[in-house]
Design a protein around this motif. Structure first.
Motif, PDB file in Angstrom:
ATOM      1  N   VAL A   1     -14.287  18.753  15.465  1.00  9.64           N
ATOM      2  CA  VAL A   1     -13.552  17.835  14.601  1.00  9.64           C
ATOM      3  C   VAL A   1     -13.252  16.558  15.371  1.00  9.64           C
ATOM      4  CG1 VAL A   1     -12.524  19.676  13.219  1.00  9.64           C
ATOM      5  CG2 VAL A   1     -11.326  18.853  15.248  1.00  9.64           C
ATOM      6  N   GLY A   2     -12.970  15.511  14.617  1.00 11.27           N
ATOM      7  CA  GLY A   2     -12.650  14.226  15.215  1.00 11.27           C
ATOM      8  C   GLY A   2     -12.204  13.251  14.154  1.00 11.27           C
ATOM      9  N   PRO A   3     -11.968  11.996  14.533  1.00 11.10           N
ATOM     10  CA  PRO A   3     -11.522  11.003  13.562  1.00 11.10           C
ATOM     11  C   PRO A   3     -12.480  10.829  12.386  1.00 11.10           C
ATOM     12  CG  PRO A   3     -11.215  10.192  15.793  1.00 11.10           C
ATOM     13  CD  PRO A   3     -11.985  11.458  15.905  1.00 11.10           C
ATOM     14  N   GLU A   4     -13.778  11.101  12.618  1.00  6.44           N
ATOM     15  CA  GLU A   4     -14.772  10.938  11.560  1.00  6.44           C
ATOM     16  C   GLU A   4     -14.847  12.165  10.647  1.00  6.44           C
ATOM     17  OE1 GLU A   4     -16.652  13.102  14.888  1.00  6.44           O
ATOM     18  OE2 GLU A   4     -15.385  11.304  14.722  1.00  6.44           O
ATOM     19  N   SER A   5     -14.092  13.207  10.942  1.00  4.64           N
ATOM     20  CA  SER A   5     -14.153  14.441  10.144  1.00  4.64           C
ATOM     21  C   SER A   5     -13.440  14.330   8.802  1.00  4.64           C
ATOM     22  CB  SER A   5     -13.548  15.612  10.932  1.00  4.64           C
ATOM     23  OG  SER A   5     -14.241  15.805  12.136  1.00  4.64           O
ATOM     24  N   GLY A   6     -12.624  13.307   8.632  1.00 10.54           N
ATOM     25  CA  GLY A   6     -11.895  13.141   7.375  1.00 10.54           C
ATOM     26  C   GLY A   6     -10.645  13.993   7.334  1.00 10.54           C
ATOM     27  N   VAL A   7     -10.182  14.283   6.128  1.00  9.87           N
ATOM     28  CA  VAL A   7      -8.932  15.029   5.936  1.00  9.87           C
ATOM     29  C   VAL A   7      -9.156  16.509   6.230  1.00  9.87           C
ATOM     30  CG1 VAL A   7      -7.134  15.661   4.271  1.00  9.87           C
ATOM     31  CG2 VAL A   7      -8.148  13.372   4.198  1.00  9.87           C
ATOM     32  N   LEU A   8      -8.322  17.065   7.110  1.00 15.18           N
ATOM     33  CA  LEU A   8      -8.412  18.492   7.437  1.00 15.18           C
ATOM     34  C   LEU A   8      -7.598  19.334   6.458  1.00 15.18           C
ATOM     35  CD1 LEU A   8      -8.011  18.316  11.332  1.00 15.18           C
ATOM     36  CD2 LEU A   8     -10.092  18.081   9.945  1.00 15.18           C
ATOM     37  N   THR A   9      -6.448  18.848   6.068  1.00 16.30           N
ATOM     38  CA  THR A   9      -5.596  19.494   5.078  1.00 16.30           C
ATOM     39  C   THR A   9      -4.574  18.465   4.604  1.00 16.30           C
ATOM     40  OG1 THR A   9      -4.219  21.428   4.588  1.00 16.30           O
ATOM     41  CG2 THR A   9      -3.868  20.363   6.697  1.00 16.30           C
ATOM     42  N   SER A  10      -3.805  18.810   3.575  1.00 12.28           N
ATOM     43  CA  SER A  10      -2.788  17.909   3.044  1.00 12.28           C
ATOM     44  C   SER A  10      -1.432  18.596   3.062  1.00 12.28           C
ATOM     45  CB  SER A  10      -3.126  17.484   1.611  1.00 12.28           C
ATOM     46  OG  SER A  10      -4.302  16.712   1.582  1.00 12.28           O
ATOM     47  N   LEU A  11      -0.401  17.806   3.239  1.00  8.30           N
ATOM     48  CA  LEU A  11       0.963  18.298   3.303  1.00  8.30           C
ATOM     49  C   LEU A  11       1.809  17.452   2.363  1.00  8.30           C
ATOM     50  CD1 LEU A  11       2.584  20.413   4.991  1.00  8.30           C
ATOM     51  CD2 LEU A  11       3.140  18.557   6.566  1.00  8.30           C
ATOM     52  N   VAL A  12       2.536  18.098   1.429  1.00  3.41           N
ATOM     53  CA  VAL A  12       3.378  17.368   0.478  1.00  3.41           C
ATOM     54  C   VAL A  12       4.810  17.877   0.579  1.00  3.41           C
ATOM     55  CG1 VAL A  12       1.525  16.856  -1.141  1.00  3.41           C
ATOM     56  CG2 VAL A  12       2.790  18.980  -1.390  1.00  3.41           C
ATOM     57  N   SER A  13       5.752  16.947   0.535  1.00  2.00           N
ATOM     58  CA  SER A  13       7.160  17.330   0.567  1.00  2.00           C
ATOM     59  C   SER A  13       7.533  18.015  -0.738  1.00  2.00           C
ATOM     60  CB  SER A  13       8.036  16.100   0.808  1.00  2.00           C
ATOM     61  OG  SER A  13       7.874  15.154  -0.235  1.00  2.00           O
ATOM     62  N   GLN A  14       8.622  18.804  -0.733  1.00  3.02           N
ATOM     63  CA  GLN A  14       8.967  19.653  -1.873  1.00  3.02           C
ATOM     64  C   GLN A  14      10.327  19.377  -2.486  1.00  3.02           C
ATOM     65  OE1 GLN A  14       6.867  22.355  -3.301  1.00  3.02           O
ATOM     66  NE2 GLN A  14       5.586  20.815  -2.343  1.00  3.02           N
ATOM     67  N   ASP A  15      11.288  18.976  -1.705  1.00  4.73           N
ATOM     68  CA  ASP A  15      12.648  18.871  -2.234  1.00  4.73           C
ATOM     69  C   ASP A  15      13.353  17.682  -1.603  1.00  4.73           C
ATOM     70  OD1 ASP A  15      14.956  19.511  -3.606  1.00  4.73           O
ATOM     71  OD2 ASP A  15      15.612  21.021  -2.174  1.00  4.73           O
ATOM     72  N   PRO A  16      13.715  16.675  -2.429  1.00  4.85           N
ATOM     73  CA  PRO A  16      13.552  16.592  -3.888  1.00  4.85           C
ATOM     74  C   PRO A  16      12.147  16.138  -4.263  1.00  4.85           C
ATOM     75  CG  PRO A  16      14.585  14.606  -3.102  1.00  4.85           C
ATOM     76  CD  PRO A  16      14.413  15.501  -1.886  1.00  4.85           C
ATOM     77  N   MET A  17      11.892  16.026  -5.578  1.00  4.37           N
ATOM     78  CA  MET A  17      10.637  15.499  -6.089  1.00  4.37           C
ATOM     79  C   MET A  17      10.911  14.257  -6.928  1.00  4.37           C
ATOM     80  SD  MET A  17       8.187  17.465  -4.974  1.00  4.37           S
ATOM     81  CE  MET A  17       6.720  17.744  -5.978  1.00  4.37           C
ATOM     82  N   HIS A  18       9.887  13.404  -7.048  1.00  3.97           N
ATOM     83  CA  HIS A  18       9.943  12.256  -7.952  1.00  3.97           C
ATOM     84  C   HIS A  18       9.340  12.642  -9.299  1.00  3.97           C
ATOM     85  CE1 HIS A  18      11.416   9.667  -4.946  1.00  3.97           C
ATOM     86  NE2 HIS A  18      10.280   9.277  -4.418  1.00  3.97           N
ATOM     87  N   VAL A  19       9.850  12.038 -10.362  1.00 10.96           N
ATOM     88  CA  VAL A  19       9.235  12.113 -11.687  1.00 10.96           C
ATOM     89  C   VAL A  19       9.095  10.685 -12.192  1.00 10.96           C
ATOM     90  CG1 VAL A  19       9.377  13.021 -14.023  1.00 10.96           C
ATOM     91  CG2 VAL A  19      10.337  14.324 -12.146  1.00 10.96           C
ATOM     92  N   THR A  20       7.866  10.248 -12.442  1.00 12.04           N
ATOM     93  CA  THR A  20       7.636   8.898 -12.935  1.00 12.04           C
ATOM     94  C   THR A  20       7.178   8.947 -14.385  1.00 12.04           C
ATOM     95  OG1 THR A  20       5.348   8.910 -12.126  1.00 12.04           O
ATOM     96  CG2 THR A  20       7.019   8.052 -10.637  1.00 12.04           C
ATOM     97  N   PHE A  21       7.625   7.968 -15.160  1.00 13.69           N
ATOM     98  CA  PHE A  21       7.273   7.926 -16.587  1.00 13.69           C
ATOM     99  C   PHE A  21       7.401   6.491 -17.086  1.00 13.69           C
ATOM    100  CE2 PHE A  21      11.656   9.035 -15.932  1.00 13.69           C
ATOM    101  CZ  PHE A  21      12.375   8.278 -16.837  1.00 13.69           C
ATOM    102  N   PRO A  22       6.534   6.098 -18.044  1.00 18.99           N
ATOM    103  CA  PRO A  22       6.629   4.745 -18.616  1.00 18.99           C
ATOM    104  C   PRO A  22       7.633   4.729 -19.765  1.00 18.99           C
ATOM    105  CG  PRO A  22       4.690   5.853 -19.464  1.00 18.99           C
ATOM    106  CD  PRO A  22       5.345   6.820 -18.513  1.00 18.99           C
TER     107      PRO A  22
END
Length: 376
Positions: free
Chosen positions: A193-214
């Motif tokens: 692996v290296g910088p050219e390997s791209g995304v290895l995994t993703s991490l998203v926060s859980q609390d709190p969450m945003h809710v967007t709406f028009p």
């Protein structure tokens, strides 16, 4: 003879007709018409707040695509996919031996540089002393000063190189930059692996969450008026899922976009809402309800009961075993129910199914509907 016969027939016809006209007409009895089976629900009176409904999307406030910053063989994957990970937790480990060797090499270069700097300092001091005794030349002294400066520069470069190799060695341990839920890994142990390997995994926060709406400007003004507030951020936000259930946390608006989308004439609004159990998922589509104003008593009926014609909205109720029409005015929805502003007092048996061939006054046989209402 013929004249007498004709007169006799006319008299008989007149007598029969009179008897028919005098006979009372028997009305059709209700028992002769079978009762029509219908499904009913009760018109409920409940305390509810005025709400405005929109379609929104759940978004994680923080989202990180984890990448490798140095190149090497992946020795270990240190997490379980889907787990909640704390910031600083090791996720991947890259082979360290080459980077440890680079650190040692850089340390050696720094030691040589320090020795050369020390020697250059001694030579400068000696050249200065000789110049003071008129035993040396200014040229020799200038050369000694220049050599000392070069040695200082080389030492500074060696220190920076050592720091770089230490940083690269640190990058062999890929750690979680934020606390959140981690996705699946796209690489496994043994791969390079290296910088050219791209995304290895993703991490998203859980609390709190945003809710967007028009939301349109008209709806913003209506929500302010209903809630009797100057700032729409003071209005509470609730979420309803696709199955109609209401989320058990209440959110707060924290951002209103600074410009209006000219193609839709709406403004993007964002709310924060707690997610302690991880129920909300990044990217999830939900219904957003703005709860405006203090709760007030209202009559609610299932939306399935409402009918419409040229005169407006109406529904059928069961009154003394017969169908009766009630004209109503509604003022929006509350989940699967409609809010009735006028026309009902609450407690009436409202027909929700089986009214396709109903007429006012027809006898009905009522069956209660299953308890599936989620209006609260």
């Amino acid at each position: 003879m013929k004249t007498i016969d004709l007169a006799h027939r006319a008299a008989c016809a007149w007598l029969v007709g009179g008897l028919l006209l005098a006979a009372p007409v028997q009305p059709t009895r209700a028992a002769d018409t079978p009762a029509i089976p219908v499904v009913t629900a009760s018109a409920e009176r409940r305390s509810i707040a005025r709400s405005f409904e929109f379609v929104g999307r759940v978004e994680a406030p923080e989202r990180v695509d984890v990448r490798a910053r140095v190149k090497g063989v992946l020795e270990e994957v240190l997490f379980k996919e889907g787990d909640t990970i704390k910031a600083g937790t090791p996720l991947y480990r890259i082979e360290k031996s080459l980077f440890e060797a680079d650190v040692k090499q850089a340390q050696g270069a720094l030691e040589r540089g320090k020795a050369e700097l020390a020697l250059a300092g001694i030579q400068r001091d000696r050249a200065e002393e000789l110049l003071k005794r008129n035993a040396g030349t200014a040229v020799a002294f200038d050369q000694a000063v220049a050599q000392e400066a070069q040695a200082k520069g080389a030492t500074t470069s060696a220190e920076a190189n050592l720091e770089t190799t230490k940083i690269n060695l640190g990058y062999t341990d890929i750690v979680a930059p934020i606390t959140g839920r981690i996705g699946r890994t796209v690489v496994t142990k043994g791969n390079i692996v290296g910088p050219e390997s791209g995304v290895l995994t993703s991490l998203v926060s859980q609390d709190p969450m945003h809710v967007t709406f028009p939301i349109s400007q008209r709806d913003i003004m209506a929500a302010k008026k209903a809630g009797q507030v100057d700032d729409v951020k003071a209005i509470k936000v609730q979420i309803r899922f696709s199955d109609g259930t209401l989320y058990n946390q209440v959110g707060q608006i924290n951002f209103i976009d600074v410009s209006v989308d000219r193609s839709t004439d709406t403004v993007v609004v964002r709310a924060d809402i707690a997610n302690p159990a991880g129920t909300l998922i990044d990217g999830q589509l939900v219904k957003v309800e703005l709860q405006a104003g203090a709760p007030q008593e209202r009559v609610l009926v299932p939306q399935a009961a409402l009918l419409a014609d040229q005169q407006g909205t109406y529904l059928f109720i069961v009154d003394d075993g017969k169908a009766a029409v009630k004209r109503v005015k509604t003022e929006g929805a509350q989940g699967a129910d409609s809010i009735v502003a006028s026309g009902l007092d609450g407690g009436e048996l409202v027909i929700v199914d089986g009214f396709q061939s109903l007429r006012p006054g027809m006898a009905v046989r009522a069956t209660p509907a299953p308890t599936l209402r989620t209006g609260g």
